[in-house]
Design a protein around this motif. Structure first.
Motif, short mmCIF file in Angstrom:
data_model
loop_
_atom_site.label_atom_id
_atom_site.label_comp_id
_atom_site.label_asym_id
_atom_site.label_seq_id
_atom_site.Cartn_x
_atom_site.Cartn_y
_atom_site.Cartn_z
N LEU A 167 7.91 -1.81 4.44
CA LEU A 167 7.35 -2.00 3.10
C LEU A 167 7.75 -0.85 2.19
CD1 LEU A 167 3.82 -3.26 4.12
CD2 LEU A 167 5.40 -4.50 2.66
N ASN A 194 -0.64 -3.98 -4.71
CA ASN A 194 -0.62 -5.44 -4.67
C ASN A 194 -1.73 -5.88 -3.74
OD1 ASN A 194 0.63 -4.26 -2.57
ND2 ASN A 194 2.23 -5.79 -2.34
N PRO A 195 -2.98 -5.70 -4.17
CA PRO A 195 -4.09 -5.91 -3.24
C PRO A 195 -4.35 -7.36 -2.91
CG PRO A 195 -4.93 -5.31 -5.39
CD PRO A 195 -3.45 -5.28 -5.49
N GLY A 244 -1.84 -9.95 -2.16
CA GLY A 244 -0.89 -10.69 -1.32
C GLY A 244 -0.99 -10.23 0.12
N ALA A 245 -1.06 -11.17 1.04
CA ALA A 245 -1.20 -10.80 2.45
C ALA A 245 0.09 -10.16 2.95
CB ALA A 245 -1.53 -12.03 3.27
N ALA A 246 -0.07 -9.03 3.65
CA ALA A 246 1.11 -8.31 4.15
C ALA A 246 1.86 -9.17 5.16
CB ALA A 246 0.67 -7.00 4.79
N LEU A 284 -3.15 -17.29 -3.45
CA LEU A 284 -3.69 -16.25 -2.59
C LEU A 284 -3.83 -16.84 -1.19
CD1 LEU A 284 -6.52 -15.09 -4.96
CD2 LEU A 284 -4.27 -14.09 -4.69
N ARG A 285 -3.34 -16.10 -0.20
CA ARG A 285 -3.40 -16.64 1.15
C ARG A 285 -4.31 -15.81 2.01
NH1 ARG A 285 1.87 -19.63 2.94
NH2 ARG A 285 0.26 -20.42 4.30
N PHE A 289 -12.37 -10.47 -2.61
CA PHE A 289 -11.39 -9.47 -3.02
C PHE A 289 -11.17 -8.45 -1.91
CE2 PHE A 289 -10.33 -5.34 -4.83
CZ PHE A 289 -9.20 -5.65 -5.55
N LEU A 309 -9.10 -9.92 0.87
CA LEU A 309 -7.69 -10.02 0.51
C LEU A 309 -7.04 -8.65 0.52
CD1 LEU A 309 -7.93 -12.59 -2.42
CD2 LEU A 309 -6.74 -12.92 -0.26
N LEU A 310 -7.76 -7.66 -0.01
CA LEU A 310 -7.20 -6.31 -0.08
C LEU A 310 -6.92 -5.76 1.31
CD1 LEU A 310 -8.07 -3.51 -2.46
CD2 LEU A 310 -8.22 -2.99 -0.06
N GLN A 349 -6.13 -7.26 4.03
CA GLN A 349 -4.98 -7.82 4.75
C GLN A 349 -3.69 -7.67 3.95
OE1 GLN A 349 -5.65 -12.00 5.23
NE2 GLN A 349 -5.06 -12.41 3.14
N SER A 350 -3.79 -7.12 2.73
CA SER A 350 -2.58 -6.97 1.92
C SER A 350 -1.77 -5.77 2.40
CB SER A 350 -2.96 -6.77 0.46
OG SER A 350 -3.54 -5.49 0.30
N SER A 351 -0.55 -5.65 1.89
CA SER A 351 0.25 -4.49 2.28
C SER A 351 -0.39 -3.22 1.72
CB SER A 351 1.69 -4.64 1.81
OG SER A 351 1.73 -5.08 0.48
N PHE A 352 -1.07 -3.35 0.58
CA PHE A 352 -1.80 -2.20 0.03
C PHE A 352 -2.89 -1.75 1.00
CE2 PHE A 352 -5.33 -0.61 -2.66
CZ PHE A 352 -4.69 0.46 -3.23
N LEU A 380 -2.91 -2.23 4.16
CA LEU A 380 -2.23 -1.65 5.33
C LEU A 380 -1.90 -0.18 5.07
CD1 LEU A 380 -1.11 -2.40 8.09
CD2 LEU A 380 1.03 -3.06 6.97
N MET A 381 -1.46 0.10 3.85
CA MET A 381 -1.15 1.49 3.50
C MET A 381 -2.41 2.36 3.54
SD MET A 381 1.99 1.61 3.09
CE MET A 381 3.38 0.56 2.82
#
Lengths: 253, 556
Positions: A104, A114-115, A117-119, B22-23, B281, B284-285, B287-290, B292-293
């Motif tokens: 990433l 990008n809070p 979208g699923a990673a 949104l998934r 929210f 979603l947050l 599981q997002s790449s954000f 993850l960071m």
């Protein structure tokens, strides 16, 4: 063409001259080993490449860009990845997530919000991470927590984390230190496999067996300076190197 | 290998749930749906616990929002802030000024509150995030105390000090005046404008008079008690002030497109909708790449540097987002009750949200809400228990001599009623010592059988309640309905102890572990290893982000 050029690097810690006028040229597409006895300044030199240490004098050019004065983040974004000697991984996360993070970083840059979208939904990222794990032979352990893996697997993971970024220059800090003979041979095989892709590598290593199986070019350091540079055959033949470091042991016994 | 595949979160998201682009994994979507239903039914679910009063449930919902938002910083990045109550206060003041200056409609207030909190969090976070660990906690604490004190001193005009800022019918409310909203009932816009003009003319007259520092009978006029009677007195004393013109009383209660925010459950359902959106929210947050960071920040920041990432920026973003949720909570408080007191900024409030996170289980999305539920329930319900009556009942029933009876009967005084904070503290202490992962980890530790028993005993409460209320006409004493739960607690505590002793005995005799195949309750089975999402809906809610062993739903 020279990918990494090191010109007259000097670094002192108090009275100790760790690096004393080091010059080094790493050609694109080579595997360049830096060897030398303990305290020769190999690790210090590596730290200056990734921005961990700032040398007192000298210049480092990567692909024409100045490396000095940049922080580790910027240097990585230039295309230099570093494999740590002791695995520096995200212990609480799964192996796949561990590799997805650098992927990433390569894709999205230093910082992206990008809070929503699923990673896991980023198919390209995920596939790249899965391929990197397959390359190092961890495909079946993808969803295990990193902390629960064996030491050898952690080091493979560490390597996958760097490979997934597809760096132009890969720095390996003693990739086989503390490994058993079997693990060492596996690692050599793995690194040889990666080399077929033509990624430029700088390896810092003690084990001559590893050095002579992998490298296409060798620099020998002693007391903070490069005393000899050449192909493995030249190094093996060099009397100065024999005297300073190898002491007859070429790992070919 | 099949099990491995079904544990694959990546495969999970592919056949997951998609809405507006949104998934979510099917598991998370199920969790969100379950959460939404539970929240919408919260007043009903709280009935047997005597906690369904609107004021209780809406506070639970608002603190839930605060706690879930706080978890984005504390649970994901591991940075423990002790100053987030300051952002609740800032959100409150921003919202009250939106109600005073713009419109009584709560929507602008709910937008302005988080934005103000986020804007102030940005420089504070930028400064405090230069340090981590205890130093970060102390810095945030210092900032929150500073802001709290400034609310009394420098910003007294904005905050109105200890009394707090309130809405009133004399507020400007630009948007309302332009569009003719929230005006007196049955009056035309022109009438209102004329009355307002007369009133502001009179206010100017009053201000001019004030500047002359007038006196009545040698004493300065007390402007604090200005009413029609005192105005008449001033006129009789010869001061230049006309009678206050009749004002057309404007409403001063916040409203939501015509619905005033003074009806119990309307208030709650507004908060409930915001809470559910917050939950979605946060899911979603996470599981997002954000997200993850943020988890990466918690584990290894140095490594992120060498990967071309800026961990500080991610932490700052998490700080600001969590502060915005704190601001949203503050704005909701004001929207429900148009009063912004400075108490909300006090550092003890920051401590409370930390307690909520730890009690419920940080890191998971639902954990902080459960913590908020427990803390607020203790705060509102346990504190209002009539302890003297309880003491009296105990003294009546126990057959012991007085010197034994007295300490037993007075023990509850320490922990319920006015002493509820001590009770809360005791629960918190036990939790931190025996269950560092919070309530959520307790659930994860239980075997499937224990979980089922818990759900059954919990459900029995409602069964007994319904039977008692509708068939027996409240004939049973209140405590009977909690008997199944008490029985479960005894079982849950005794079971691991007994099986541990059995194992010890087996070890001593060198025999086989009698509980080997039983994976004794609460002892050591891998979290969530033995349950499937279908049989176990609550596990869906309580899954931790970094729990790769958590099973995926049995998908097609």
């Amino acid at each position: 063409m020279s990918l990494l050029t090191v010109n007259g690097i000097k670094k002192s810690f108090g009275g100790l001259k760790a690096l004393n006028d080091v010059n080094l040229n790493v050609e694109e597409g080579t595997v360049h080993a830096v060897i030398g006895p303990n305290g020769a300044g190999k690790s210090t030199l590596l730290h200056t490449f990734v921005g961990k240490l700032k040398p007192d004098e000298g210049a480092i050019l990567f692909n024409g860009d100045a490396v000095l004065g940049k922080d580790p983040t910027q240097i990585n974004q230039l295309g230099i990845s570093r494999v740590f000697q002791t695995p520096e991984i995200f212990a609480e996360l799964s192996m796949l997530e561990n590799v997805m993070i650098p992927a990433l970083a390569k894709e999205d840059g230093t910082f992206t919000i990008n809070p929503l979208g699923a990673a896991m939904n980023r198919r390209s990222i995920r596939e790249r991470a899965e391929h990197a794990l397959e390359d190092v032979g961890l495909a079946d352990k993808m969803h295990g927590t990193a902390a629960n893996q064996s030491r050898g697997d952690k080091r493979r993971l560490e390597l996958a984390m760097c490979l997934v970024q597809n760096p132009r220059l890969l720095l390996l800090d003693e990739p086989t230190a503390g490994m058993s003979r079997t693990d060492t041979n596996n690692t050599i095989e793995l690194l040889q496999k990666i080399h077929s892709r033509g990624m430029t590598k700088v390896i810092i290593e003690h084990d001559m067996h590893v050095v002579f199986s992998l490298s296409t070019r060798i620099s020998v350091m002693a007391q903070g300076a490069v005393i000899e540079e050449g192909t493995p055959e030249q190094i093996k033949a060099s009397a100065r190197v024999q005297e300073a470091y190898l002491a007859g042991n070429t790992g070919e016994e | 290998m099949t099990a491995q595949l079904s544990n694959n979160p990546a495969a999970d998201i592919d056949n997951g749930f998609s809405f507006l682009g949104l998934r979510m994994t099917r598991r998370d979507a199920m969790g969100a749906a379950l959460f939404a239903v539970a929240i919408l039914l919260l007043p009903l679910l709280m009935l047997p616990f005597n906690g369904s009063a609107p004021s209780t449930v809406y506070q639970i919902a608002i603190f839930g929002i605060f706690a879930i938002g706080f978890n984005i910083l504390f649970g994901l990045t591991g940075y423990l802030s002790f100053g987030h109550a300051a952002f609740v206060g800032i959100g409150s003041y921003a919202a009250i000024w939106s109600l005073k200056l713009l419109t009584l409609n709560i929507i602008p207030a709910l937008i302005v509150g988080p934005i103000a909190a986020g804007l102030i969090a940005l420089p504070i976070g930028w400064l405090t995030l230069r340090r981590s660990g205890i130093y970060f906690s102390i810095l945030t604490l210092a900032f929150s105390i500073m802001l709290f004190i400034m609310a009394f001193s420098v910003f007294k005009d904005i905050t109105n000090g200890q009394d707090g800022q309130r809405t009133s019918q004399f507020d400007v409310r630009v948007i309302d005046d332009v569009f003719g909203w929230n005006q007196p009932v049955g009056k035309t816009r022109d009438e209102v404008t004329a009355a307002n003009a007369a009133l502001s003319e009179w206010n100017r007259e009053l201000a001019a008079l004030k500047r002359t520092n007038p006196e009545i009978n040698g004493r300065p006029v007390d402007w604090g008690t200005l009413n029609d009677f005192t105005i008449k007195n001033m006129q009789e004393a010869g001061l230049q002030i006309s009678t206050r013109p009749d004002q057309l009383a404007r409403p001063s209660i916040p409203e939501f497109f015509g619905t005033p925010m003074n009806r119990g459950y309307t208030n709650f359902y507004i908060c409930a909708v915001v809470l559910i959106l917050t939950y979605i929210f946060a899911t979603l947050l996470r599981q997002s790449s954000f997200g993850l960071m943020l988890l990466a920040v918690k584990t290894n920041q140095t490594r992120m540097d060498y990967m071309g990432l800026k961990p500080k920026r991610y932490t700052l973003a998490a700080f600001v987002i969590s502060a915005m949720f704190a601001g949203l909570a503050g704005a909701l408080f004001v929207a429900m009750d148009p009063n912004a007191p400075p108490d909300r900024m006090e550092w003890t409030e920051s401590g409370k949200v930390v307690i909520m996170n730890i009690l419920g289980g940080m890191g998971s999305v639902v954990g902080p809400f459960i913590g908020a539920l427990i803390v607020k329930y203790f705060g509102n319900i346990i504190s209002s228990i009539d302890v003297s009556r309880l003491t009296h009942t105990i003294e009546e029933t126990l057959p012991f001599p007085a010197f034994i009876e007295w300490p037993i009967a007075h023990l509850p005084h320490l922990f319920v009623g006015e002493g509820w904070e001590l009770g809360m503290g005791l629960v918190f202490m036990l939790m931190v010592i025996f269950l560092p992962g919070g309530g959520v980890s307790l659930w994860q530790r239980w075997t499937r059988r224990t979980k089922r028993l818990f759900l059954i005993s919990f459900g029995l409460i409602y069964v007994i309640y319904v039977i008692d209320r509708f068939l027996l006409g409240n004939a049973l004493p209140g405590w009977t309905m909690f008997l199944p739960l008490v029985a479960f607690v005894v079982y849950a505590i005794a079971r691991p102890i007994l099986s541990w002793r059995a194992r010890q005995a087996a070890k001593r005799t060198g025999g086989e572990d009698p509980n080997a195949g039983d994976s004794a309750a609460g002892k050591d089975p891998a979290p969530g290893s033995d349950d499937s999402a279908v049989a176990d809906p609550v596990a869906v809610l309580t899954r931790k982000p970094t729990d790769p062993s958590a099973p995926a739903p049995a998908s097609a």
